[in-house]
Write an enzyme that holds these catalytic residues in place. Sequence first.
Site, PDB file in Angstrom:
ATOM      1  N   LYS A 288      -4.329  -1.892  10.111  1.00  0.00           N
ATOM      2  CA  LYS A 288      -4.695  -2.040   8.708  1.00  0.00           C
ATOM      3  C   LYS A 288      -4.929  -3.492   8.308  1.00  0.00           C
ATOM      4  O   LYS A 288      -5.561  -3.756   7.290  1.00  0.00           O
ATOM      5  CB  LYS A 288      -3.554  -1.515   7.817  1.00  0.00           C
ATOM      6  CG  LYS A 288      -3.150  -0.086   8.080  1.00  0.00           C
ATOM      7  CD  LYS A 288      -4.024   0.845   7.290  1.00  0.00           C
ATOM      8  CE  LYS A 288      -3.463   2.259   7.283  1.00  0.00           C
ATOM      9  NZ  LYS A 288      -4.288   3.139   6.455  1.00  0.00           N
TER      10      LYS A 288
ATOM     11  N   HIS B 283      -3.695  14.111   0.549  1.00  0.00           N
ATOM     12  CA  HIS B 283      -3.920  13.232   1.706  1.00  0.00           C
ATOM     13  C   HIS B 283      -2.732  13.302   2.670  1.00  0.00           C
ATOM     14  O   HIS B 283      -2.906  13.444   3.881  1.00  0.00           O
ATOM     15  CB  HIS B 283      -4.143  11.791   1.254  1.00  0.00           C
ATOM     16  CG  HIS B 283      -4.208  10.812   2.379  1.00  0.00           C
ATOM     17  ND1 HIS B 283      -5.257  10.773   3.282  1.00  0.00           N
ATOM     18  CD2 HIS B 283      -3.341   9.838   2.785  1.00  0.00           C
ATOM     19  CE1 HIS B 283      -5.040   9.819   4.173  1.00  0.00           C
ATOM     20  NE2 HIS B 283      -3.882   9.244   3.899  1.00  0.00           N
TER      21      HIS B 283
ATOM     22  N   GLU C  95      -9.098   3.997  -2.403  1.00  0.00           N
ATOM     23  CA  GLU C  95      -7.851   3.865  -3.149  1.00  0.00           C
ATOM     24  C   GLU C  95      -8.093   3.137  -4.470  1.00  0.00           C
ATOM     25  O   GLU C  95      -9.118   2.488  -4.653  1.00  0.00           O
ATOM     26  CB  GLU C  95      -6.820   3.061  -2.324  1.00  0.00           C
ATOM     27  CG  GLU C  95      -6.633   3.608  -0.913  1.00  0.00           C
ATOM     28  CD  GLU C  95      -5.423   3.045  -0.187  1.00  0.00           C
ATOM     29  OE1 GLU C  95      -4.568   2.413  -0.845  1.00  0.00           O
ATOM     30  OE2 GLU C  95      -5.334   3.242   1.034  1.00  0.00           O
TER      31      GLU C  95
ATOM     32  N   GLU D   5     -10.371   4.134   3.602  1.00  0.00           N
ATOM     33  CA  GLU D   5      -9.459   4.845   2.713  1.00  0.00           C
ATOM     34  C   GLU D   5      -9.816   4.433   1.295  1.00  0.00           C
ATOM     35  O   GLU D   5      -9.701   3.257   0.934  1.00  0.00           O
ATOM     36  CB  GLU D   5      -7.991   4.519   3.035  1.00  0.00           C
ATOM     37  CG  GLU D   5      -7.561   5.082   4.392  1.00  0.00           C
ATOM     38  CD  GLU D   5      -6.071   4.991   4.665  1.00  0.00           C
ATOM     39  OE1 GLU D   5      -5.400   4.148   4.041  1.00  0.00           O
ATOM     40  OE2 GLU D   5      -5.587   5.772   5.507  1.00  0.00           O
TER      41      GLU D   5
ATOM     42  N   ASP E 282       0.844  -1.192   0.000  1.00  0.00           N
ATOM     43  CA  ASP E 282       0.000   0.000   0.000  1.00  0.00           C
ATOM     44  C   ASP E 282       0.882   1.246   0.000  1.00  0.00           C
ATOM     45  O   ASP E 282       1.772   1.372   0.831  1.00  0.00           O
ATOM     46  CB  ASP E 282      -0.899  -0.006   1.250  1.00  0.00           C
ATOM     47  CG  ASP E 282      -2.029   1.003   1.136  1.00  0.00           C
ATOM     48  OD1 ASP E 282      -2.317   1.461   0.009  1.00  0.00           O
ATOM     49  OD2 ASP E 282      -2.617   1.340   2.183  1.00  0.00           O
TER      50      ASP E 282
ATOM     51  N   GLU F 175      -9.973  12.711   7.396  1.00  0.00           N
ATOM     52  CA  GLU F 175      -9.858  14.039   6.792  1.00  0.00           C
ATOM     53  C   GLU F 175     -11.196  14.757   6.740  1.00  0.00           C
ATOM     54  O   GLU F 175     -11.270  15.961   6.992  1.00  0.00           O
ATOM     55  CB  GLU F 175      -9.289  13.918   5.373  1.00  0.00           C
ATOM     56  CG  GLU F 175      -7.843  13.447   5.334  1.00  0.00           C
ATOM     57  CD  GLU F 175      -7.483  12.931   3.951  1.00  0.00           C
ATOM     58  OE1 GLU F 175      -6.976  13.713   3.150  1.00  0.00           O
ATOM     59  OE2 GLU F 175      -7.722  11.737   3.676  1.00  0.00           O
TER      60      GLU F 175
ATOM     61  N   ASP G  28      -9.194   0.495   2.007  1.00  0.00           N
ATOM     62  CA  ASP G  28      -8.200   0.111   3.014  1.00  0.00           C
ATOM     63  C   ASP G  28      -8.741   0.518   4.387  1.00  0.00           C
ATOM     64  O   ASP G  28      -8.445   1.598   4.895  1.00  0.00           O
ATOM     65  CB  ASP G  28      -6.872   0.820   2.693  1.00  0.00           C
ATOM     66  CG  ASP G  28      -5.814   0.590   3.746  1.00  0.00           C
ATOM     67  OD1 ASP G  28      -5.899  -0.423   4.473  1.00  0.00           O
ATOM     68  OD2 ASP G  28      -4.902   1.433   3.849  1.00  0.00           O
TER      69      ASP G  28
ATOM     70  N   GLN H 104      -3.700   2.597  15.158  1.00  0.00           N
ATOM     71  CA  GLN H 104      -2.602   3.069  14.308  1.00  0.00           C
ATOM     72  C   GLN H 104      -1.741   4.099  15.025  1.00  0.00           C
ATOM     73  O   GLN H 104      -0.509   4.038  14.995  1.00  0.00           O
ATOM     74  CB  GLN H 104      -3.186   3.669  13.021  1.00  0.00           C
ATOM     75  CG  GLN H 104      -2.156   4.079  11.973  1.00  0.00           C
ATOM     76  CD  GLN H 104      -2.807   4.642  10.699  1.00  0.00           C
ATOM     77  OE1 GLN H 104      -4.030   4.740  10.604  1.00  0.00           O
ATOM     78  NE2 GLN H 104      -1.997   5.001   9.733  1.00  0.00           N
TER      79      GLN H 104
ATOM     80  N   ARG I 144      -7.843   4.121  13.358  1.00  0.00           N
ATOM     81  CA  ARG I 144      -6.933   5.255  13.585  1.00  0.00           C
ATOM     82  C   ARG I 144      -6.325   5.287  14.981  1.00  0.00           C
ATOM     83  O   ARG I 144      -5.184   5.738  15.153  1.00  0.00           O
ATOM     84  CB  ARG I 144      -7.681   6.568  13.323  1.00  0.00           C
ATOM     85  CG  ARG I 144      -8.238   6.709  11.930  1.00  0.00           C
ATOM     86  CD  ARG I 144      -7.142   6.703  10.899  1.00  0.00           C
ATOM     87  NE  ARG I 144      -7.710   6.846   9.552  1.00  0.00           N
ATOM     88  CZ  ARG I 144      -7.017   6.625   8.444  1.00  0.00           C
ATOM     89  NH1 ARG I 144      -5.752   6.247   8.509  1.00  0.00           N
ATOM     90  NH2 ARG I 144      -7.580   6.773   7.273  1.00  0.00           N
TER      91      ARG I 144
ATOM     92  N   THR J 274      -8.963  -5.615   4.008  1.00  0.00           N
ATOM     93  CA  THR J 274      -8.843  -4.682   2.888  1.00  0.00           C
ATOM     94  C   THR J 274      -9.818  -5.184   1.829  1.00  0.00           C
ATOM     95  O   THR J 274      -9.716  -6.327   1.405  1.00  0.00           O
ATOM     96  CB  THR J 274      -7.414  -4.686   2.309  1.00  0.00           C
ATOM     97  OG1 THR J 274      -6.481  -4.424   3.363  1.00  0.00           O
ATOM     98  CG2 THR J 274      -7.254  -3.639   1.218  1.00  0.00           C
TER      99      THR J 274
HETATM  100 CA    CA Z   1      -3.937   3.098   2.724  1.00  0.00          CA
END
Ligand code: CA
Length: 403
Positions: free
Chosen positions: A244, A124, A192, A190, A117, A349, A224, A231, A228, A248
């Site tokens: 993570k 971002h 992607e 996320e 990834d 975000e 993904d 993380q 948080r 996925t």
């Molecule tokens: Ca990612």
Amino acid sequence: MKSWVAGAEGSGYDVTHLPYGVFSSGDDEPRVGVRIGDFVVDLAPLAASEMLEGAHVFETRSLNAFMALGRPAWDSVRGWLFEMLTDEEERETVEPFLQPVSEVVMHMPFEVADYVDFYCSLHHASNTGRIFRPDAEPLRPNWRHLPVGYHGRAGTVVPSGTPVVRPNGQRKSEQAESPAYEPTRRLDIEAELGFVVGAPSARGRSVGTAAFADHVFGVVLVNDWSARDIQGWESVPLGPFLAKSFATSIATWVTPLAALSSAYVDLPGQDPEPLPYLAVDDPAGLDVEVEIELNGTVVSRPPYRTMYWSPAQMLAHLTVNGASLRTGDLYASGTISGPDPGQRGSLLELSWGGREPFDLAGTKRSFLEDGDVVVLRATAPGADDTRILLGEVAGRIEPADRD
Ligand code: CA
């Protein structure tokens, strides 16, 4: 050229798209199919009846055998399919092998070998820098010199529609003296784009940017999922791990790279100029428009064309040390975020770290709640001013395992 298949034109799945997937119907074994309009072409028996060379690769329950054949075979099958689906004289031959998409079950389209990834969106990376380190330079010193990435967990890549169980883990608030073990409170998405490697490479040899289309078979939308709070506590100094690796999600339809030939656009601009091994000549960006839907409401529209690093540069960097590619390798772009607030590719975000909850159908939201349903969709320019529709990625959040 138009297909004789009713409804294909204008559906996002016309004859210039032809995405591949793995499907089953009734008690049949899963096998490879290709989508045209609202139908799946059962490729194995059709290819066998037409005595197509290598027809057996479509009998398997993953795209890997077909993808391993390489670019000449991919182009040859695509050309053959184009003929079969546009020539009215072939209609009688092909029609018995069409099944409505609504009557089949879709499976994982390929067996994921290695999963990488990246972190290729300037907007971002800048947003997360500002959220987590408001008093510092948002980008780390390496960011404009190389596509930053990490190796993820291939075994937990799941097909669209697979429920996602809220992960448990260690989290520590700033006020707490020690961490707690509990379900994540900051579950996120996320949005992607993922690139699927078909043709392998030799260990010890790098794959240059010009060889991108020789190795990459196609693209899939990727979600993904990210915890948080887990993380934030675990990832200093070594980067993403359990935040993570629990899931996925990818689309069940793989869009062939050839279907995106009208979607190439110039990159937004790279400064400083990258090192020579990362140089790209032709338009190397992709004009893919993504949409994030949360519980039926669109909350963001991230534009892929704003990505700083191109997919060819990601591949060149991934192999520059001689790391080899395997059939089924998946590498994802990193969260796609554009410059505007309505173009952000994560809830982190959109809610600015949870400090500025956003509106969702009359309620204020920051991170994912149990029962939430997230759907990612995307379109791209196709041939002749049409648009192709990438396979969607859907997932529903289930409560954490409390045992
Ligand atoms: Ca990612």
